[in-house]
Design a protein around this motif. Structure first.
Motif, PDB file in Angstrom:
ATOM      1  N   VAL A  24      -4.364   6.424  -3.165  1.00  0.00           N
ATOM      2  CA  VAL A  24      -5.357   5.937  -2.030  1.00  0.00           C
ATOM      3  C   VAL A  24      -6.536   5.622  -2.331  1.00  0.00           C
ATOM      4  N   GLY A  25      -6.964   6.203  -3.350  1.00  0.00           N
ATOM      5  CA  GLY A  25      -8.212   5.611  -3.816  1.00  0.00           C
ATOM      6  C   GLY A  25      -8.223   4.106  -4.205  1.00  0.00           C
ATOM      7  N   GLU A  26      -7.307   3.459  -4.869  1.00  0.00           N
ATOM      8  CA  GLU A  26      -7.014   2.249  -4.985  1.00  0.00           C
ATOM      9  C   GLU A  26      -7.049   1.210  -3.781  1.00  0.00           C
ATOM     10  N   SER A  27      -6.258   1.885  -2.420  1.00  0.00           N
ATOM     11  CA  SER A  27      -6.100   1.354  -1.692  1.00  0.00           C
ATOM     12  C   SER A  27      -7.457   0.963  -0.647  1.00  0.00           C
ATOM     13  N   PHE A  28      -8.276   2.108  -0.977  1.00  0.00           N
ATOM     14  CA  PHE A  28      -9.689   1.881  -0.285  1.00  0.00           C
ATOM     15  C   PHE A  28     -10.585   0.861  -1.064  1.00  0.00           C
ATOM     16  N   ARG A  29     -10.376   0.824  -2.211  1.00  0.00           N
ATOM     17  CA  ARG A  29     -11.438   0.192  -3.257  1.00  0.00           C
ATOM     18  C   ARG A  29     -12.036  -0.933  -2.684  1.00  0.00           C
ATOM     19  N   ALA A  30     -11.561  -1.903  -1.769  1.00  0.00           N
ATOM     20  CA  ALA A  30     -12.407  -2.866  -1.119  1.00  0.00           C
ATOM     21  C   ALA A  30     -13.187  -2.416  -0.017  1.00  0.00           C
ATOM     22  N   ILE A  31     -13.343  -1.192   0.163  1.00  0.00           N
ATOM     23  CA  ILE A  31     -14.359  -0.732   1.133  1.00  0.00           C
ATOM     24  C   ILE A  31     -15.122   0.517   0.850  1.00  0.00           C
ATOM     25  N   ASN A  97      -3.250  -1.297  -6.951  1.00  0.00           N
ATOM     26  CA  ASN A  97      -4.518  -2.051  -7.353  1.00  0.00           C
ATOM     27  C   ASN A  97      -4.032  -3.555  -7.422  1.00  0.00           C
ATOM     28  N   ARG A  98      -3.026  -3.959  -7.910  1.00  0.00           N
ATOM     29  CA  ARG A  98      -2.730  -5.435  -7.934  1.00  0.00           C
ATOM     30  C   ARG A  98      -2.276  -5.825  -6.580  1.00  0.00           C
ATOM     31  N   ILE A  99      -1.511  -4.834  -5.930  1.00  0.00           N
ATOM     32  CA  ILE A  99      -1.073  -5.387  -4.418  1.00  0.00           C
ATOM     33  C   ILE A  99      -2.301  -5.551  -3.334  1.00  0.00           C
ATOM     34  N   CYS A 100      -3.301  -4.723  -3.862  1.00  0.00           N
ATOM     35  CA  CYS A 100      -4.580  -4.885  -3.159  1.00  0.00           C
ATOM     36  C   CYS A 100      -5.295  -6.315  -3.367  1.00  0.00           C
ATOM     37  N   ALA A 101      -5.364  -6.486  -4.571  1.00  0.00           N
ATOM     38  CA  ALA A 101      -6.119  -7.602  -5.193  1.00  0.00           C
ATOM     39  C   ALA A 101      -5.374  -8.857  -4.606  1.00  0.00           C
ATOM     40  N   ALA A 102      -4.075  -8.767  -4.726  1.00  0.00           N
ATOM     41  CA  ALA A 102      -3.416 -10.102  -4.361  1.00  0.00           C
ATOM     42  C   ALA A 102      -3.406 -10.160  -2.836  1.00  0.00           C
TER      43      ALA A 102
END
Length: 150
Positions: A24-31, A97-102
């Motif tokens: 969940v934290g990784e999913s929200f990393r961008a915001i 993390n990689r899914i979100c970065a991509a």
């Protein structure tokens, strides 16, 4: 046939979801601020550590009078900690993390959406990926390690 087995607090109850905190934290990393992402890893690591301690205590009771009690307890703790750290924290966290970065990259190159929209979309993609990646990761880990019964 004996009485039903007691549910495992760390694998059969809502407590299991604490192991997903870092995803969940990784999913929200961008915001969110980065410290919140790291805090989510703290929650997940606390879950892993608590599960390992619990399995060690159960092994200590099960092997109370055995000569190799220390070895059995050590194996239970290390096996649980390594399994949970990789299968519940490291591999899923890296994957999300990689899914979100991509997704953030591709949304930036393929759309003209404003950055805040792309970041929220990336978060939604990351959150949506969590339930999709869990079973394959668990299955893969069970097949490759054979250390625990899955």
């Amino acid at each position: 046939m004996g009485p039903p087995a007691e549910p495992d607090l760390y694998r059969d109850t809502w407590v299991r979801y604490l192991g997903y905190a870092n995803e969940v934290g990784e999913s929200f990393r961008a915001i969110v601020p980065i410290w919140l992402v790291w805090a989510s890893y703290g929650v997940a690591t606390t879950y892993v550590t608590a599960d390992a301690i619990d399995k060690g205590k159960k092994a200590a009771v099960a092997h109370e009078h055995d000569v190799g009690k220390t070895t059995q307890v050590s194996v239970a703790v290390v096996d649980t900690f390594v399994w949970q750290a990789l299968a519940s924290v490291a591999i899923p966290g890296f994957t999300i993390n990689r899914i979100c970065a991509a997704s953030l990259y591709f949304l930036g190159t393929m759309t003209h959406w404003p950055l805040p929209i792309r970041k929220w979309m990336t978060t939604a993609i990351g959150l949506s990926a969590i339930p999709v990646i869990i079973k394959p990761i668990d299955s893969f880990w069970c097949m490759t390690t054979k250390l625990i019964s899955c």
